[in-house]
Design an enzyme around this catalytic site. Structure first.
Site, PDB file in Angstrom:
ATOM      1  N   SER A  27       0.830  -1.212   0.000  1.00 30.15           N
ATOM      2  CA  SER A  27       0.000   0.000   0.000  1.00 30.15           C
ATOM      3  C   SER A  27       0.860   1.255   0.000  1.00 30.15           C
ATOM      4  O   SER A  27       1.765   1.385   0.828  1.00 30.15           O
ATOM      5  CB  SER A  27      -0.860   0.069   1.261  1.00 30.15           C
ATOM      6  OG  SER A  27      -1.800  -0.940   1.265  1.00 30.15           O
ATOM      7  N   HIS A  58      -3.710   0.792  -4.951  1.00 30.16           N
ATOM      8  CA  HIS A  58      -3.116  -0.377  -5.601  1.00 30.16           C
ATOM      9  C   HIS A  58      -3.349  -0.265  -7.096  1.00 30.16           C
ATOM     10  O   HIS A  58      -4.485  -0.187  -7.557  1.00 30.16           O
ATOM     11  CB  HIS A  58      -3.742  -1.661  -5.076  1.00 30.16           C
ATOM     12  CG  HIS A  58      -3.433  -1.907  -3.633  1.00 30.16           C
ATOM     13  ND1 HIS A  58      -2.401  -2.689  -3.213  1.00 30.16           N
ATOM     14  CD2 HIS A  58      -4.008  -1.428  -2.515  1.00 30.16           C
ATOM     15  CE1 HIS A  58      -2.358  -2.687  -1.899  1.00 30.16           C
ATOM     16  NE2 HIS A  58      -3.329  -1.927  -1.448  1.00 30.16           N
ATOM     17  N   HIS A  80      -6.051  -9.145  -1.784  1.00 28.16           N
ATOM     18  CA  HIS A  80      -6.081  -9.427  -0.343  1.00 28.16           C
ATOM     19  C   HIS A  80      -7.213 -10.396  -0.017  1.00 28.16           C
ATOM     20  O   HIS A  80      -8.272 -10.359  -0.648  1.00 28.16           O
ATOM     21  CB  HIS A  80      -6.313  -8.133   0.440  1.00 28.16           C
ATOM     22  CG  HIS A  80      -5.254  -7.097   0.241  1.00 28.16           C
ATOM     23  ND1 HIS A  80      -5.319  -6.165  -0.772  1.00 28.16           N
ATOM     24  CD2 HIS A  80      -4.105  -6.857   0.918  1.00 28.16           C
ATOM     25  CE1 HIS A  80      -4.247  -5.383  -0.710  1.00 28.16           C
ATOM     26  NE2 HIS A  80      -3.490  -5.785   0.308  1.00 28.16           N
ATOM     27  N   TYR A  82      -9.034 -10.050   2.500  1.00 26.54           N
ATOM     28  CA  TYR A  82     -10.174  -9.268   2.995  1.00 26.54           C
ATOM     29  C   TYR A  82     -11.054  -8.735   1.875  1.00 26.54           C
ATOM     30  O   TYR A  82     -12.178  -8.298   2.115  1.00 26.54           O
ATOM     31  CB  TYR A  82      -9.718  -8.123   3.915  1.00 26.54           C
ATOM     32  CG  TYR A  82      -8.866  -7.053   3.289  1.00 26.54           C
ATOM     33  CD1 TYR A  82      -9.386  -6.136   2.383  1.00 26.54           C
ATOM     34  CD2 TYR A  82      -7.515  -6.932   3.626  1.00 26.54           C
ATOM     35  CE1 TYR A  82      -8.600  -5.148   1.815  1.00 26.54           C
ATOM     36  CE2 TYR A  82      -6.719  -5.955   3.066  1.00 26.54           C
ATOM     37  CZ  TYR A  82      -7.270  -5.072   2.159  1.00 26.54           C
ATOM     38  OH  TYR A  82      -6.479  -4.104   1.601  1.00 26.54           O
ATOM     39  N   GLU A  83     -10.545  -8.762   0.650  1.00 23.05           N
ATOM     40  CA  GLU A  83     -11.387  -8.340  -0.474  1.00 23.05           C
ATOM     41  C   GLU A  83     -12.340  -9.454  -0.887  1.00 23.05           C
ATOM     42  O   GLU A  83     -13.173  -9.262  -1.777  1.00 23.05           O
ATOM     43  CB  GLU A  83     -10.519  -7.942  -1.660  1.00 23.05           C
ATOM     44  CG  GLU A  83      -9.734  -6.661  -1.415  1.00 23.05           C
ATOM     45  CD  GLU A  83      -8.740  -6.375  -2.526  1.00 23.05           C
ATOM     46  OE1 GLU A  83      -9.040  -5.555  -3.382  1.00 23.05           O
ATOM     47  OE2 GLU A  83      -7.670  -7.010  -2.523  1.00 23.05           O
ATOM     48  N   ALA A 110       2.502  -2.259   4.098  1.00 26.96           N
ATOM     49  CA  ALA A 110       2.306  -1.246   5.137  1.00 26.96           C
ATOM     50  C   ALA A 110       1.803  -1.993   6.367  1.00 26.96           C
ATOM     51  O   ALA A 110       1.034  -2.952   6.242  1.00 26.96           O
ATOM     52  CB  ALA A 110       1.276  -0.223   4.684  1.00 26.96           C
ATOM     53  N   MET A 207      -2.266  -6.856   6.883  1.00 22.64           N
ATOM     54  CA  MET A 207      -3.312  -7.718   6.306  1.00 22.64           C
ATOM     55  C   MET A 207      -2.876  -8.393   5.002  1.00 22.64           C
ATOM     56  O   MET A 207      -3.721  -8.706   4.164  1.00 22.64           O
ATOM     57  CB  MET A 207      -4.576  -6.882   6.050  1.00 22.64           C
ATOM     58  CG  MET A 207      -5.062  -6.117   7.266  1.00 22.64           C
ATOM     59  SD  MET A 207      -6.410  -4.997   6.829  1.00 22.64           S
ATOM     60  CE  MET A 207      -6.489  -3.951   8.288  1.00 22.64           C
ATOM     61  N   SER A 208      -1.588  -8.611   4.867  1.00 24.11           N
ATOM     62  CA  SER A 208      -1.115  -9.194   3.598  1.00 24.11           C
ATOM     63  C   SER A 208       0.110 -10.063   3.861  1.00 24.11           C
ATOM     64  O   SER A 208       0.339 -10.529   4.972  1.00 24.11           O
ATOM     65  CB  SER A 208      -0.762  -8.067   2.614  1.00 24.11           C
ATOM     66  OG  SER A 208       0.352  -7.341   3.076  1.00 24.11           O
ATOM     67  N   ASN A 231       1.859   3.475  11.063  1.00 23.76           N
ATOM     68  CA  ASN A 231       1.031   3.996  12.175  1.00 23.76           C
ATOM     69  C   ASN A 231       1.281   3.148  13.406  1.00 23.76           C
ATOM     70  O   ASN A 231       1.789   2.026  13.297  1.00 23.76           O
ATOM     71  CB  ASN A 231      -0.458   3.933  11.789  1.00 23.76           C
ATOM     72  CG  ASN A 231      -0.889   2.506  11.466  1.00 23.76           C
ATOM     73  OD1 ASN A 231      -0.676   2.042  10.331  1.00 23.76           O
ATOM     74  ND2 ASN A 231      -1.468   1.813  12.427  1.00 23.76           N
ATOM     75  N   HIS A 243      -7.045   4.645   6.385  1.00 23.26           N
ATOM     76  CA  HIS A 243      -6.256   4.223   5.226  1.00 23.26           C
ATOM     77  C   HIS A 243      -5.406   5.389   4.727  1.00 23.26           C
ATOM     78  O   HIS A 243      -4.283   5.204   4.261  1.00 23.26           O
ATOM     79  CB  HIS A 243      -7.201   3.709   4.129  1.00 23.26           C
ATOM     80  CG  HIS A 243      -6.501   3.042   2.987  1.00 23.26           C
ATOM     81  ND1 HIS A 243      -5.639   1.965   3.155  1.00 23.26           N
ATOM     82  CD2 HIS A 243      -6.521   3.288   1.654  1.00 23.26           C
ATOM     83  CE1 HIS A 243      -5.169   1.591   1.974  1.00 23.26           C
ATOM     84  NE2 HIS A 243      -5.681   2.376   1.046  1.00 23.26           N
TER      85      HIS A 243
HETATM   86  N1  HPA Z   1      -3.255  -2.891  11.305  1.00 22.15           N
HETATM   87  C1  HPA Z   1      -3.396  -3.752  10.295  1.00 22.15           C
HETATM   88  N2  HPA Z   1      -2.954  -3.504   9.072  1.00 22.15           N
HETATM   89  C2  HPA Z   1      -2.327  -2.332   8.853  1.00 22.15           C
HETATM   90  C3  HPA Z   1      -2.155  -1.388   9.861  1.00 22.15           C
HETATM   91  C4  HPA Z   1      -2.640  -1.680  11.161  1.00 22.15           C
HETATM   92  O1  HPA Z   1      -2.511  -0.893  12.110  1.00 22.15           O
HETATM   93  N3  HPA Z   1      -1.475  -0.337   9.319  1.00 22.15           N
HETATM   94  C5  HPA Z   1      -1.270  -0.652   8.011  1.00 22.15           C
HETATM   95  N4  HPA Z   1      -1.777  -1.855   7.728  1.00 22.15           N
END
Ligand code: HPA
Length: 270
Positions: A27, A58, A80, A82-83, A110, A207-208, A231, A243
């Site tokens: 990302s 993406h 992903h 989650y998609e 990320a 998440m990847s 973050n 995001h």
């Molecule tokens: N959690 C899960 N996935 C992420 C995060 C997070 O804080 N930051 C970027 N991808």
């Protein structure tokens, strides 16, 4: 069947270009695709069996070209879990990259930071992972060229990690190192989940990556993983997660990531 069709198409399209190194761009890191010279772009929409990528940030294309004198293939945009994609679709690009002859897989992503020593944003070399997605791309019949029970003792290659540390040192970049926990998403975690993941030994959460790395190892590819810590994990003082914050954080460290990747790629064994 899908893999065969995609491979046949990609081989024909790439012609003489035979990439040894594949890079999955996470990302907000898609700008790295502009760093290759002599680039050829292959949109996912043109590749038989590939769905079109949907998540904001993406791009959805393979980019083949030269970086530091090596032929590389960049996967810009990933699928992903989650998609709603099944694990087999999520790892279709990695299997294609392997079929095209890539020996090395560099995965970027990320991630949220759990380790309190991490600044934000910053880079983290992935030393190991925890599969907390409750999915596995290797279930079902063994795919051609893969192992039934791949060993993941050293999923993230020691030599490549050493190259990454040296590249970061040479460029004056702080490169942390730690464990990546892969979760299904798509919601960001609750503070209680973040505390749990920290207790389980995770330094970052995202998440990847995990399905791709499992598949690459089953194929015998050598893997390097780097997270952009964009973050603080939920409840660790960063406030509300978005995001947008993730993309901005990833953008801020993308030049550092590029420098590390260039350093690694230019020192790969011949
Ligand atoms: N959690 C899960 N996935 C992420 C995060 C997070 O804080 N930051 C970027 N991808």
């Amino acid at each position: 069947m899908r893999l065969e069709a995609a491979t046949e198409f990609a081989r024909k399209t790439l012609g003489h270009r035979k990439p040894r190194v594949a890079v999955v761009l996470g990302s907000g890191l898609g700008a790295l695709a502009n760093c290759v010279s002599d680039a050829m772009r292959v949109p996912y929409a043109d590749i038989p069996g590939f769905p079109a990528a949907t998540t904001a940030g993406h791009g959805g294309e393979l980019v083949v070209g030269r970086l530091e004198d090596a032929y590389v293939i960049l996967q810009s945009g990933r699928f992903h879990l989650y998609e709603g994609y099944d694990p087999e679709t999520v790892v279709l690009p990695v299997r294609l990259l392997a079929e095209l002859g890539a020996e090395y897989l560099i995965v970027t992503n990320a991630a949220g930071g759990l380790n309190p020593v991490f600044g934000r944003p910053c880079l983290m070399l992935i030393a190991d992972h925890i599969n907390y997605m409750w999915r596995n791309p290797l279930t079902g019949p063994v795919a051609k060229g893969e192992h039934r029970w791949p060993d993941l003792n050293v999923a993230y290659d020691q030599d490549l990690r050493e190259l990454a540390r040296k590249a970061a040192l040479n460029a004056g970049i702080t490169l942390h190192e730690g464990v990546y926990a892969g979760v299904l998403g798509p919601n960001y975690e609750t503070p209680a989940e973040i505390r749990m993941l920290r207790r389980l030994g995770a330094d970052a959460v995202g998440m990847s990556t995990v399905p791709e790395v499992i598949t690459a190892r089953a194929r015998g590819m050598r893997v390097l993983g780097i997270s952009s810590i964009t973050n603080a994990g939920a409840g660790l003082g960063g406030g509300k997660l978005s995001h947008q914050e993730v993309l901005e954080g990833a953008n801020k460290v993308s030049a550092q990531l590029e420098a590390v990747l260039r350093g690694v790629i230019s020192h790969l064994p011949a």
